[in-house]
Design a protein around this motif. Structure first.
Motif, short mmCIF file in Angstrom:
data_model
loop_
_atom_site.label_atom_id
_atom_site.label_comp_id
_atom_site.label_asym_id
_atom_site.label_seq_id
_atom_site.Cartn_x
_atom_site.Cartn_y
_atom_site.Cartn_z
N MET A 1 17.67 15.27 58.48
CA MET A 1 16.43 15.67 57.86
C MET A 1 15.27 14.99 58.59
O MET A 1 15.32 13.80 58.89
N SER A 2 14.23 15.75 58.88
CA SER A 2 13.07 15.18 59.56
C SER A 2 12.26 14.33 58.59
O SER A 2 12.35 14.48 57.38
N LEU A 3 11.44 13.47 59.14
CA LEU A 3 10.57 12.64 58.29
C LEU A 3 9.67 13.50 57.42
O LEU A 3 9.46 13.19 56.25
N ALA A 4 9.12 14.56 57.99
CA ALA A 4 8.19 15.41 57.23
C ALA A 4 8.85 16.05 56.02
O ALA A 4 8.18 16.39 55.05
N GLN A 5 10.17 16.22 56.05
CA GLN A 5 10.90 16.84 54.95
C GLN A 5 11.42 15.81 53.94
O GLN A 5 11.82 16.17 52.85
N ALA A 6 11.39 14.55 54.32
CA ALA A 6 11.90 13.49 53.43
C ALA A 6 10.97 13.33 52.23
O ALA A 6 9.79 13.68 52.29
#
Length: 117
Positions: A1-6
């Motif tokens: 999972m990307s940071l932006a989706q966390a």
């Protein structure tokens, strides 16, 4: 999972700051951000350039909207054609994973912002 989706976590004064090892790993995901030392704590900072004040202000407002959604607020300096965004966790007096998540989300906003230079 990307940071932006966390997902951001609730951050209290006793939450754990990002370690030096985590810091270098997280910075790889947001390579255009700089670490600034201020008042004996670390902050994440990036400058975004725009074609004019109107575009810079629209971006500032968009960052404000995402900040309100998670109750985590950056320092925003809006100037003609330029916005400086600075994330850090005030309660911790330093960096938390939330700051990196919000920096990544700010980059996504900027990628879609009108009037970027």
């Amino acid at each position: 999972m990307s940071l932006a989706q966390a997902q951001c976590q609730a951050c209290t004064a006793d939450a754990t700051k990002v370690s030096e090892g985590e810091l270098s790993e997280l910075l790889r995901e947001i390579p255009h951000w700089n670490i600034e030392e201020r008042d004996e704590h670390k902050e994440l900072e990036r400058v975004y350039l725009f074609k004019n004040f109107s575009h810079a202000l629209a971006f500032t407002n968009a960052v404000g909207t995402i900040a309100e959604e998670v109750d985590h607020h950056p320092a925003l300096l809006t100037e003609w054609g330029k916005v400086t965004v600075t994330w850090w966790s005030h309660k911790l007096r330093g960096l938390h994973r939330n700051d990196f998540i919000m920096a990544a989300r700010t980059d996504l906003l900027a990628a879609n912002a009108e009037g970027r230079k």
